[in-house]
Motif scaffolding. Structure first.
Motif, PDB file in Angstrom:
ATOM      1  N   ASN A  91      23.658  -3.770  -8.958  1.00 54.64           N
ATOM      2  CA  ASN A  91      22.450  -2.936  -8.909  1.00 54.64           C
ATOM      3  C   ASN A  91      22.680  -1.692  -8.054  1.00 54.64           C
ATOM      4  OD1 ASN A  91      19.788  -2.273  -9.465  1.00 54.64           O
ATOM      5  ND2 ASN A  91      18.929  -3.600  -7.865  1.00 54.64           N
ATOM      6  N   PHE A  92      23.922  -1.212  -8.027  1.00 53.50           N
ATOM      7  CA  PHE A  92      24.300  -0.048  -7.209  1.00 53.50           C
ATOM      8  C   PHE A  92      24.111   1.193  -8.068  1.00 53.50           C
ATOM      9  CE2 PHE A  92      27.095   0.842  -3.356  1.00 53.50           C
ATOM     10  CZ  PHE A  92      26.821   2.200  -3.343  1.00 53.50           C
ATOM     11  N   ARG A  93      23.152   2.031  -7.703  1.00 54.63           N
ATOM     12  CA  ARG A  93      22.845   3.183  -8.566  1.00 54.63           C
ATOM     13  C   ARG A  93      22.413   4.413  -7.779  1.00 54.63           C
ATOM     14  NH1 ARG A  93      16.971   1.600 -10.268  1.00 54.63           N
ATOM     15  NH2 ARG A  93      16.865  -0.566  -9.574  1.00 54.63           N
ATOM     16  N   ASP A  94      22.651   5.535  -8.404  1.00 53.57           N
ATOM     17  CA  ASP A  94      22.298   6.858  -7.886  1.00 53.57           C
ATOM     18  C   ASP A  94      20.877   7.170  -8.348  1.00 53.57           C
ATOM     19  OD1 ASP A  94      22.185   9.649  -7.400  1.00 53.57           O
ATOM     20  OD2 ASP A  94      24.341   9.868  -7.751  1.00 53.57           O
ATOM     21  N   ILE A  95      20.036   7.713  -7.445  1.00 58.02           N
ATOM     22  CA  ILE A  95      18.678   8.057  -7.882  1.00 58.02           C
ATOM     23  C   ILE A  95      18.569   9.541  -8.222  1.00 58.02           C
ATOM     24  CG2 ILE A  95      17.679   6.165  -6.550  1.00 58.02           C
ATOM     25  CD1 ILE A  95      16.488   8.385  -4.711  1.00 58.02           C
ATOM     26  N   GLY A  96      19.717  10.191  -8.422  1.00 56.00           N
ATOM     27  CA  GLY A  96      19.695  11.590  -8.833  1.00 56.00           C
ATOM     28  C   GLY A  96      19.218  11.762 -10.264  1.00 56.00           C
ATOM     29  N   GLY A  97      18.877  12.999 -10.605  1.00 54.80           N
ATOM     30  CA  GLY A  97      18.534  13.336 -11.978  1.00 54.80           C
ATOM     31  C   GLY A  97      17.080  13.241 -12.338  1.00 54.80           C
ATOM     32  N   GLU A 139      16.476  -5.280 -15.413  1.00 61.59           N
ATOM     33  CA  GLU A 139      17.443  -5.097 -16.490  1.00 61.59           C
ATOM     34  C   GLU A 139      18.867  -5.303 -15.989  1.00 61.59           C
ATOM     35  OE1 GLU A 139      19.120  -1.316 -19.096  1.00 61.59           O
ATOM     36  OE2 GLU A 139      17.114  -1.230 -18.247  1.00 61.59           O
ATOM     37  N   LEU A 140      19.167  -4.724 -14.823  1.00 63.53           N
ATOM     38  CA  LEU A 140      20.533  -4.765 -14.313  1.00 63.53           C
ATOM     39  C   LEU A 140      20.924  -6.146 -13.803  1.00 63.53           C
ATOM     40  CD1 LEU A 140      20.620  -1.336 -12.448  1.00 63.53           C
ATOM     41  CD2 LEU A 140      21.634  -1.907 -14.657  1.00 63.53           C
ATOM     42  N   ARG A 141      19.925  -6.921 -13.347  1.00 59.69           N
ATOM     43  CA  ARG A 141      20.222  -8.246 -12.805  1.00 59.69           C
ATOM     44  C   ARG A 141      19.851  -9.373 -13.777  1.00 59.69           C
ATOM     45  NH1 ARG A 141      21.275  -8.700  -7.400  1.00 59.69           N
ATOM     46  NH2 ARG A 141      20.030 -10.581  -7.060  1.00 59.69           N
ATOM     47  N   TYR A 142      19.604  -9.012 -15.029  1.00 56.20           N
ATOM     48  CA  TYR A 142      19.161 -10.013 -15.994  1.00 56.20           C
ATOM     49  C   TYR A 142      20.184 -11.148 -16.141  1.00 56.20           C
ATOM     50  CZ  TYR A 142      17.696 -12.162 -20.358  1.00 56.20           C
ATOM     51  OH  TYR A 142      17.314 -13.074 -21.315  1.00 56.20           O
ATOM     52  N   SER A 177       9.628 -15.338 -11.608  1.00 57.47           N
ATOM     53  CA  SER A 177       8.795 -14.202 -11.178  1.00 57.47           C
ATOM     54  C   SER A 177       9.264 -13.649  -9.842  1.00 57.47           C
ATOM     55  CB  SER A 177       7.324 -14.624 -11.081  1.00 57.47           C
ATOM     56  OG  SER A 177       7.094 -15.451  -9.956  1.00 57.47           O
ATOM     57  N   MET A 178       9.845 -14.523  -9.013  1.00 56.30           N
ATOM     58  CA  MET A 178      10.340 -14.072  -7.713  1.00 56.30           C
ATOM     59  C   MET A 178      11.612 -13.231  -7.835  1.00 56.30           C
ATOM     60  SD  MET A 178       8.296 -15.421  -5.359  1.00 56.30           S
ATOM     61  CE  MET A 178       9.176 -15.729  -3.827  1.00 56.30           C
ATOM     62  N   MET A 179      12.336 -13.425  -8.922  1.00 52.27           N
ATOM     63  CA  MET A 179      13.595 -12.676  -9.088  1.00 52.27           C
ATOM     64  C   MET A 179      13.397 -11.369  -9.831  1.00 52.27           C
ATOM     65  SD  MET A 179      16.508 -15.569  -9.866  1.00 52.27           S
ATOM     66  CE  MET A 179      15.699 -16.258 -11.311  1.00 52.27           C
ATOM     67  N   GLU A 180      12.305 -11.244 -10.550  1.00 50.40           N
ATOM     68  CA  GLU A 180      12.090 -10.047 -11.345  1.00 50.40           C
ATOM     69  C   GLU A 180      11.618  -8.869 -10.485  1.00 50.40           C
ATOM     70  OE1 GLU A 180      11.213 -10.558 -15.861  1.00 50.40           O
ATOM     71  OE2 GLU A 180       9.512 -11.275 -14.696  1.00 50.40           O
ATOM     72  N   ALA A 181      11.737  -7.689 -11.050  1.00 52.83           N
ATOM     73  CA  ALA A 181      11.203  -6.466 -10.420  1.00 52.83           C
ATOM     74  C   ALA A 181      10.165  -5.891 -11.381  1.00 52.83           C
ATOM     75  CB  ALA A 181      12.320  -5.473 -10.149  1.00 52.83           C
ATOM     76  N   ARG A 182       9.027  -6.497 -11.426  1.00 58.68           N
ATOM     77  CA  ARG A 182       7.970  -6.045 -12.330  1.00 58.68           C
ATOM     78  C   ARG A 182       7.278  -4.820 -11.738  1.00 58.68           C
ATOM     79  NH1 ARG A 182       5.164 -11.997 -13.301  1.00 58.68           N
ATOM     80  NH2 ARG A 182       7.051 -13.021 -14.126  1.00 58.68           N
ATOM     81  N   SER A 183       6.956  -3.895 -12.599  1.00 51.24           N
ATOM     82  CA  SER A 183       6.287  -2.691 -12.106  1.00 51.24           C
ATOM     83  C   SER A 183       4.973  -3.038 -11.408  1.00 51.24           C
ATOM     84  CB  SER A 183       6.044  -1.717 -13.253  1.00 51.24           C
ATOM     85  OG  SER A 183       5.275  -2.314 -14.272  1.00 51.24           O
ATOM     86  N   SER A 184       4.359  -4.159 -11.803  1.00 56.76           N
ATOM     87  CA  SER A 184       3.094  -4.573 -11.171  1.00 56.76           C
ATOM     88  C   SER A 184       3.267  -4.856  -9.683  1.00 56.76           C
ATOM     89  CB  SER A 184       2.525  -5.810 -11.870  1.00 56.76           C
ATOM     90  OG  SER A 184       3.439  -6.894 -11.810  1.00 56.76           O
ATOM     91  N   TYR A 185       4.470  -5.219  -9.268  1.00 56.46           N
ATOM     92  CA  TYR A 185       4.703  -5.481  -7.845  1.00 56.46           C
ATOM     93  C   TYR A 185       4.562  -4.182  -7.035  1.00 56.46           C
ATOM     94  CZ  TYR A 185       6.826  -9.840  -9.611  1.00 56.46           C
ATOM     95  OH  TYR A 185       7.072 -11.027 -10.246  1.00 56.46           O
TER      96      TYR A 185
END
Length: 351
Positions: free
Chosen positions: A92-98, A276-279, A304-312
């Motif tokens: 899950n290592f990513r650039d937040i550019g762009g 998506e990246l940790r699926y 649910s604890m492992m997901e990154a839902r936008s609702s969180y």
């Protein structure tokens, strides 16, 4: 940059091939494509790769170093790069550019990254990260989490800064010595105030944790320290991470993107990208949990604890509006960000 031209993040197709794509209102426009080690749009040394009149192109590029692509479209330069770094030991290592901002700017590539923990980096990862000009690691994990999975550093000049917000749900896994213990701990954590047990896949606990980031004044002090770090350009490039790069990291990145003027929907999409990246990793974890219990509601709760839902993250934004009137109100009143600091951050992180 021109607002009517959109250059997408680079998509990696294989270990030696990537796809560049862009959108322009002009048809068959000539685009010159350069390769560079720097994301500095004005001063980067660059090598011409090719030119095309198409709106996408596949190129042969190895995954052994961080590189940037500069596109010359009608005399205007645009920078793009891979959002997700092609690492073997971090998923899950990513650039937040762009990301584009409301005032027509773009978040700089190569200055701010987010990640899961850095314990499993391989030798190949170390060599790759050494090409990316990092200076600072922000680690949100507590001492127990860190001692269990210490970072593997790729450079002895890296400055690691520890910021530890209260995130009991996210930290729980570090307290358990095995899956059985973890499941029991998670179940006990699901007790709500009226004593009723909530075991389902609603994600209520994660929403409440995100609301607690706003309710707890001590957490605001921690994320104010984050602001002080990103204000100092000597700290660039920065990667911030926790264990999975989901909650504590996700909240920290959301704050920065909000300061820069990235719209809320884009911030939520960036947050949710972790799922998506940790699926694949999460599916492997679920197979192990199924060996401990066959209770469908408990398994849904664990997932649910492992997901990154936008609702969180939406819950945190909702709490900001309730307590401070708006997200901007939270930044100003809780994190004490002044207008001059906001402008300084924009100078550091926007094209």
């Amino acid at each position: 940059m021109h607002n009517n031209i959109i250059v997408n993040a680079v998509e990696r197709l294989s270990s030696n091939r990537v796809r560049l794509s862009w959108q322009s209102p002009a048809q068959s426009q000539e685009v010159k494509i350069y390769l560079s080690d720097s994301a500095d749009i004005k001063n980067a040394e660059k090598t011409i790769l090719t030119q095309t009149t198409q709106s996408s192109i596949d190129l042969d590029i190895l995954d052994d170093k961080r590189c940037y692509f500069i596109l010359d479209i009608n005399g205007q330069n645009y920078v793009t790069a891979e959002r997700v770094l092609p690492l073997e030991g971090a998923n899950n290592f990513r650039d937040i550019g762009g990301y584009r901002t409301g005032d027509g700017k773009t978040v700089r590539w190569g200055n701010l990254y987010r990640s899961d923990h850095l314990h499993n980096l391989t030798d190949k990862d170390i060599a790759y990260l050494n090409t990316a000009n990092f200076h600072t690691i922000i680690d949100y994990r507590n001492e127990k989490e860190y001692s269990k999975q210490p970072n593997r550093l790729w450079n002895n000049q890296l400055n690691t800064l520890r910021l530890i917000p209260d995130a009991s749900s996210a930290e729980l896994a570090a307290k358990a010595s095995n899956d059985h213990e973890k499941i029991q701990e998670l179940i006990s954590l699901s007790q709500i105030k009226n004593g009723k047990m909530v075991i389902d896949g609603s994600g209520l606990i994660m929403q409440e944790q995100n609301r607690d980031f706003i309710r707890n004044p001590e957490t605001a002090k921690i994320y104010r320290e984050l602001i002080d770090i990103i204000l100092d350009s000597r700290n660039l490039a920065i990667v911030q991470h926790c264990r999975g790069g989901k909650d504590r990291t996700g909240f920290g990145i959301a704050i920065i993107l909000a300061i820069l003027g990235v719209d809320e929907q884009t911030i939520l999409l960036d947050y949710a990208m972790t799922s998506e990246l940790r699926y694949s990793r999460n599916m492997r974890r679920m197979e192990k949990y199924k060996k401990e219990t066959d209770n469908a509601e408990i398994l849904a709760f664990l997932y649910s604890m492992m997901e990154a839902r936008s609702s969180y993250l939406e819950a945190a934004f909702d709490e900001m509006r309730t307590r401070f009137g708006s997200i901007a109100g939270y930044l100003t009143k809780a994190l004490k960000i002044t207008e001059s600091e906001r402008e300084k951050i924009k100078q550091n992180y926007l094209y």
